[in-house]
Write a protein that holds these residues in place. Structure first.
Motif, PDB file in Angstrom:
ATOM      1  N   ASN A 167       8.946  -4.674  -1.956  1.00 53.87           N
ATOM      2  CA  ASN A 167       8.220  -3.595  -1.295  1.00 53.87           C
ATOM      3  C   ASN A 167       7.747  -2.568  -2.320  1.00 53.87           C
ATOM      4  OD1 ASN A 167       7.388  -1.354   0.285  1.00 53.87           O
ATOM      5  ND2 ASN A 167       8.667  -2.098   1.970  1.00 53.87           N
ATOM      6  N   ILE A 168       6.476  -2.232  -2.253  1.00 57.05           N
ATOM      7  CA  ILE A 168       5.868  -1.315  -3.212  1.00 57.05           C
ATOM      8  C   ILE A 168       6.550   0.065  -3.168  1.00 57.05           C
ATOM      9  CG2 ILE A 168       4.034  -0.424  -1.697  1.00 57.05           C
ATOM     10  CD1 ILE A 168       2.125  -0.904  -4.197  1.00 57.05           C
ATOM     11  N   ARG A 169       7.177   0.393  -2.052  1.00 54.88           N
ATOM     12  CA  ARG A 169       7.860   1.688  -1.927  1.00 54.88           C
ATOM     13  C   ARG A 169       9.074   1.774  -2.861  1.00 54.88           C
ATOM     14  NH1 ARG A 169       7.552   1.863   4.716  1.00 54.88           N
ATOM     15  NH2 ARG A 169       5.280   1.799   4.760  1.00 54.88           N
ATOM     16  N   PHE A 179     -12.711  -1.840 -14.285  1.00 54.54           N
ATOM     17  CA  PHE A 179     -11.883  -2.287 -13.153  1.00 54.54           C
ATOM     18  C   PHE A 179     -10.765  -1.298 -12.885  1.00 54.54           C
ATOM     19  CE2 PHE A 179     -10.143  -4.396 -16.977  1.00 54.54           C
ATOM     20  CZ  PHE A 179      -8.798  -4.074 -16.885  1.00 54.54           C
ATOM     21  N   GLY A 180     -10.134  -1.460 -11.736  1.00 53.72           N
ATOM     22  CA  GLY A 180      -8.963  -0.664 -11.388  1.00 53.72           C
ATOM     23  C   GLY A 180      -7.758  -1.579 -11.246  1.00 53.72           C
ATOM     24  N   LEU A 181      -6.713  -1.248 -11.985  1.00 52.38           N
ATOM     25  CA  LEU A 181      -5.452  -1.997 -11.859  1.00 52.38           C
ATOM     26  C   LEU A 181      -4.464  -1.093 -11.137  1.00 52.38           C
ATOM     27  CD1 LEU A 181      -3.176  -4.061 -12.608  1.00 52.38           C
ATOM     28  CD2 LEU A 181      -3.075  -2.952 -14.849  1.00 52.38           C
ATOM     29  N   VAL A 207      -6.045  -6.412  -9.251  1.00 48.21           N
ATOM     30  CA  VAL A 207      -7.160  -5.759  -9.943  1.00 48.21           C
ATOM     31  C   VAL A 207      -8.420  -5.917  -9.109  1.00 48.21           C
ATOM     32  CG1 VAL A 207      -8.767  -6.062 -11.884  1.00 48.21           C
ATOM     33  CG2 VAL A 207      -6.313  -6.007 -12.319  1.00 48.21           C
ATOM     34  N   GLY A 208      -9.200  -4.835  -9.037  1.00 47.99           N
ATOM     35  CA  GLY A 208     -10.526  -4.923  -8.429  1.00 47.99           C
ATOM     36  C   GLY A 208     -11.518  -4.298  -9.398  1.00 47.99           C
ATOM     37  N   GLY A 209     -12.570  -5.043  -9.739  1.00 50.21           N
ATOM     38  CA  GLY A 209     -13.511  -4.482 -10.700  1.00 50.21           C
ATOM     39  C   GLY A 209     -14.893  -5.075 -10.566  1.00 50.21           C
ATOM     40  N   TRP A 227      -0.619   5.014  -8.573  1.00 49.11           N
ATOM     41  CA  TRP A 227      -1.199   5.244  -9.895  1.00 49.11           C
ATOM     42  C   TRP A 227      -2.151   4.110 -10.225  1.00 49.11           C
ATOM     43  CZ3 TRP A 227       0.415   9.068 -13.746  1.00 49.11           C
ATOM     44  CH2 TRP A 227       1.218  10.062 -13.180  1.00 49.11           C
ATOM     45  N   MET A 228      -3.247   4.477 -10.832  1.00 49.59           N
ATOM     46  CA  MET A 228      -4.236   3.449 -11.126  1.00 49.59           C
ATOM     47  C   MET A 228      -4.685   3.575 -12.581  1.00 49.59           C
ATOM     48  SD  MET A 228      -7.161   1.954  -8.734  1.00 49.59           S
ATOM     49  CE  MET A 228      -8.015   3.433  -8.263  1.00 49.59           C
ATOM     50  N   ILE A 229      -4.928   2.419 -13.191  1.00 50.65           N
ATOM     51  CA  ILE A 229      -5.461   2.339 -14.549  1.00 50.65           C
ATOM     52  C   ILE A 229      -6.894   1.865 -14.397  1.00 50.65           C
ATOM     53  CG2 ILE A 229      -5.299   1.126 -16.767  1.00 50.65           C
ATOM     54  CD1 ILE A 229      -2.282   1.083 -14.573  1.00 50.65           C
ATOM     55  N   HIS A 272       0.827  -1.214   0.000  1.00 50.58           N
ATOM     56  CA  HIS A 272       0.000   0.000   0.000  1.00 50.58           C
ATOM     57  C   HIS A 272       0.858   1.259   0.000  1.00 50.58           C
ATOM     58  CE1 HIS A 272      -3.027  -2.884   1.538  1.00 50.58           C
ATOM     59  NE2 HIS A 272      -3.889  -2.094   0.926  1.00 50.58           N
ATOM     60  N   LEU A 273       0.434   2.225  -0.802  1.00 48.67           N
ATOM     61  CA  LEU A 273       1.038   3.556  -0.793  1.00 48.67           C
ATOM     62  C   LEU A 273      -0.071   4.562  -0.521  1.00 48.67           C
ATOM     63  CD1 LEU A 273       3.148   3.122  -4.031  1.00 48.67           C
ATOM     64  CD2 LEU A 273       4.127   3.645  -1.790  1.00 48.67           C
ATOM     65  N   ALA A 274       0.287   5.748  -0.060  1.00 45.14           N
ATOM     66  CA  ALA A 274      -0.722   6.794   0.120  1.00 45.14           C
ATOM     67  C   ALA A 274      -0.992   7.492  -1.212  1.00 45.14           C
ATOM     68  CB  ALA A 274      -0.251   7.794   1.162  1.00 45.14           C
TER      69      ALA A 274
HETATM   70  P1  ATP Z   1      -6.599  -3.756  -0.938  1.00 46.75           P
HETATM   71  O1  ATP Z   1      -7.647  -4.690  -0.440  1.00 46.75           O
HETATM   72  O2  ATP Z   1      -5.345  -4.435  -1.384  1.00 46.75           O
HETATM   73  O3  ATP Z   1      -6.369  -2.593  -0.042  1.00 46.75           O
HETATM   74  P2  ATP Z   1      -8.627  -2.357  -2.400  1.00 46.75           P
HETATM   75  O4  ATP Z   1      -9.733  -3.352  -2.341  1.00 46.75           O
HETATM   76  O5  ATP Z   1      -8.637  -1.224  -1.471  1.00 46.75           O
HETATM   77  O6  ATP Z   1      -7.219  -3.151  -2.299  1.00 46.75           O
HETATM   78  P3  ATP Z   1      -9.506  -1.115  -4.882  1.00 46.75           P
HETATM   79  O7  ATP Z   1     -10.177  -0.012  -4.161  1.00 46.75           O
HETATM   80  O8  ATP Z   1     -10.332  -2.118  -5.587  1.00 46.75           O
HETATM   81  O9  ATP Z   1      -8.475  -1.855  -3.913  1.00 46.75           O
HETATM   82  O10 ATP Z   1      -8.435  -0.478  -5.900  1.00 46.75           O
HETATM   83  C1  ATP Z   1      -8.104  -1.071  -7.139  1.00 46.75           C
HETATM   84  C2  ATP Z   1      -6.660  -1.513  -7.194  1.00 46.75           C
HETATM   85  O11 ATP Z   1      -5.792  -0.467  -6.771  1.00 46.75           O
HETATM   86  C3  ATP Z   1      -6.311  -2.655  -6.268  1.00 46.75           C
HETATM   87  O12 ATP Z   1      -6.630  -3.875  -6.855  1.00 46.75           O
HETATM   88  C4  ATP Z   1      -4.831  -2.483  -6.080  1.00 46.75           C
HETATM   89  O13 ATP Z   1      -4.129  -3.039  -7.192  1.00 46.75           O
HETATM   90  C5  ATP Z   1      -4.652  -0.998  -6.115  1.00 46.75           C
HETATM   91  N1  ATP Z   1      -4.533  -0.383  -4.770  1.00 46.75           N
HETATM   92  C6  ATP Z   1      -5.525  -0.168  -3.877  1.00 46.75           C
HETATM   93  N2  ATP Z   1      -5.081   0.469  -2.787  1.00 46.75           N
HETATM   94  C7  ATP Z   1      -3.756   0.696  -3.000  1.00 46.75           C
HETATM   95  C8  ATP Z   1      -2.731   1.338  -2.258  1.00 46.75           C
HETATM   96  N3  ATP Z   1      -2.980   1.912  -1.075  1.00 46.75           N
HETATM   97  N4  ATP Z   1      -1.477   1.393  -2.781  1.00 46.75           N
HETATM   98  C9  ATP Z   1      -1.222   0.840  -4.002  1.00 46.75           C
HETATM   99  N5  ATP Z   1      -2.147   0.211  -4.754  1.00 46.75           N
HETATM  100  C10 ATP Z   1      -3.410   0.137  -4.269  1.00 46.75           C
END
Ligand code: ATP
Ligand code: MN
Length: 478
Positions: free
Chosen positions: A462-464, A446-448, A403-405, A242-244, A237-239
């Motif tokens: 680490n995502i950082r 969806f969001g990637l 991915v969540g969608g 970037w999301m597609i 997780h990052l604060a």
């Molecule tokens: P997680 O359960 O891992 O916190 P989420 O259910 O909050 O994910 P979504 O809101 O569906 O995630 O967001 C879509 C996508 O964005 C996620 O599948 C993930 O790849 C990415 N994502 C979500 N939160 C973060 C974050 N804090 N930092 C980096 N990527 C993230």
């Protein structure tokens, strides 16, 4: 300025016997004679041979690690091992000194945590050269994928006036003073006096805006920064990340899964094809790191094995309900090894469960669908059983959710009923509800998470370490 030849091009060949000007930063300077020069165009360095007997000694002293220099010289076939070509220097110009007394990096391996604290030098290390090149190639591949399919790249706003998306805690955007905050008669903060005349936040997702565009262009995607003030100090997780977010009209959940799987496979194979040098380096790095782990935790696949495996195999698709059955009957569940035991249908899946499914049970990427409505967002389409929604999450080995969608709820009455159940006020989202009033249609998206994809492809842990300037709780340096 003299025309510069890139080191990458010289190393490719075709310059033998030619006079060139090369510029870059010194990696090492051996025996007052051999400079390893890097200009970032390639992970490999160019060897510069210095005629030290005829060179001003005070200048030689300034050829120190990380100094910026410019060299004019001749490309010749190299006598030494390790490179095919080198440059014999005719003139050396020091562009920027680097004081060895103060230079913070020693010629040894530094921890990634330490490197995060020196952003300018972090970019000059091999690891980050490889990571950020791959990040670049992934971004290009994503745009290419959508562009070829006729999607329109839509820029969703970073400052948003809607706070009802519910994807995560938001950062407030305000110009109101903290000491003399204007108040309404009732004593609340008076956002009418704020810059936008209302409360605003940094976006957590561009989805709702993308839905508006999809219901006009049919196929759109966003690719931009998103922000979540969640206090999740994890390696995933990052604060600011970037999301597609593609959004497609006249599409259902199955089309959505097909699109996401195709996108992931396309972008991963793009990197396999275009970044062999970077992947080879990161693969070695990963295998060195694996050697530190106990035998049973080590992977028997190399980084490129993992990427190819992902590209060449169909993702496993199953419903949440089927996944719960597998988890209930799994060994770790029966033996009480899960921190959150799975007892009944309806439980939210934790990362330990996702990892079990992906890494132990199926051993490949998994798409989970049709989750209980209670654990998913209000805009997901209600299934006929009225218990589950048309959600789809893609889970990746070592990463978890990437991915969540979902297919979106296009029926106004059902959407509003769901908002009421979840106590989401309609007035905040009238602009969104209007899409269901004027020509609604089935649609999905969806969001990637871009950094999670970079994490997977680079094999970093680490995502950082896959974003140039990471922001996380307690840290917003640079
Ligand atoms: P997680 O359960 O891992 O916190 P989420 O259910 O909050 O994910 P979504 O809101 O569906 O995630 O967001 C879509 C996508 O964005 C996620 O599948 C993930 O790849 C990415 N994502 C979500 N939160 C973060 C974050 N804090 N930092 C980096 N990527 C993230
Ligand atoms: Mn989250």
């Amino acid at each position: 300025m003299a025309k510069r030849t890139k080191i990458k091009d010289i190393l490719k060949g075709g310059f033998e016997g030619q006079e060139v000007t090369v510029k870059g930063w010194v990696k090492t300077f051996r025996n007052n004679q051999f400079i390893a020069l890097n200009d970032g165009s390639s992970m490999s360095n160019l060897q510069i041979v210095v005629d030290f007997e005829n060179e001003d000694p005070s200048k030689l002293k300034r050829i120190t690690t990380s100094a910026a220099i410019s060299i004019e010289g001749t490309v010749i076939a190299s006598q030494g091992k390790g490179q095919a070509f080198e440059v014999t220097a005719k003139t050396i110009e020091i562009l920027g000194d680097s004081d060895p007394e103060k230079y913070p990096l020693q010629p040894k391996k530094h921890s990634l945590e330490f490197l995060r604290e020196i952003a300018h030098l972090r970019f000059r290390t091999n690891t980050f050269n490889a990571v950020f090149k791959i990040r670049h190639h992934l971004a290009i591949a994503i745009h290419q994928f959508f562009h070829e399919k006729g999607f329109v790249y839509m820029h969703s706003p970073i400052i948003t006036g809607s706070d009802a998306e519910g994807a995560g805690e938001m950062f407030k955007v305000t110009t109101l003073p903290f000491d003399k905050t204007p108040r309404t008669e009732g004593g609340e903060v008076d956002f009418k006096k704020d810059f936008f005349g209302k409360a605003t936040n940094l976006t957590v997702s561009g989805q709702l805006e993308a839905e508006l565009a999809a219901l006009a262009f049919s196929e759109v995607y966003t690719f931009g920064p998103t922000f979540r003030a969640e206090n999740s100090n994890t390696s995933r997780h990052l604060a600011e990340f970037w999301m597609i977010e593609p959004e497609v009209a006249f599409a259902d959940i199955h089309d959505n899964m097909d699109l996401a799987e195709a996108l992931l496979k396309y972008t991963i194979s793009h990197v396999v094809e275009n970044c062999p040098e970077e992947l080879a380096f990161l693969e070695q790095r990963l295998s060195d790191e694996e050697k530190q782990k106990p035998q049973h935790e080590r992977s028997d696949m190399t980084l490129r094995d993992k990427l190819n495996f992902c590209v060449n195999n169909e993702f496993q698709r199953l419903t949440y309900t089927e996944a719960i059955e597998i988890l209930k009957n799994s060994n770790p569940n029966k033996k009480g090894k899960f921190q959150y035991p799975i007892n009944e249908w309806g439980a939210d899946l934790q990362s330990e469960h996702e990892r079990y499914l992906v890494e132990k049970h199926f051993n490949k990427p998994v798409i989970l669908t049709n989750y209980p409505k209670e654990i998913k967002a209000f805009y997901m389409r209600m299934d006929d059983d009225n218990k589950t929604v048309a959600a789809m999450d893609i889970l990746f080995p070592g990463i978890g959710e990437i991915v969540g969608g979902s297919q979106r709820e296009e029926r106004l009455d059902k959407l509003m009923a769901r908002m009421d159940e979840m106590h989401i006020p309609h007035h905040e989202l009238e602009w969104f509800l209007d899409t269901r009033r004027f020509g609604t249609c089935p649609h999905a998206g969806f969001g990637l998470g871009f950094e999670r994809l970079v994490l997977f492809v680079t094999g970093m842990t680490n995502i950082r370490d896959v974003i140039p300037f990471p922001r996380y709780p307690g840290s917003a340096e640079f």
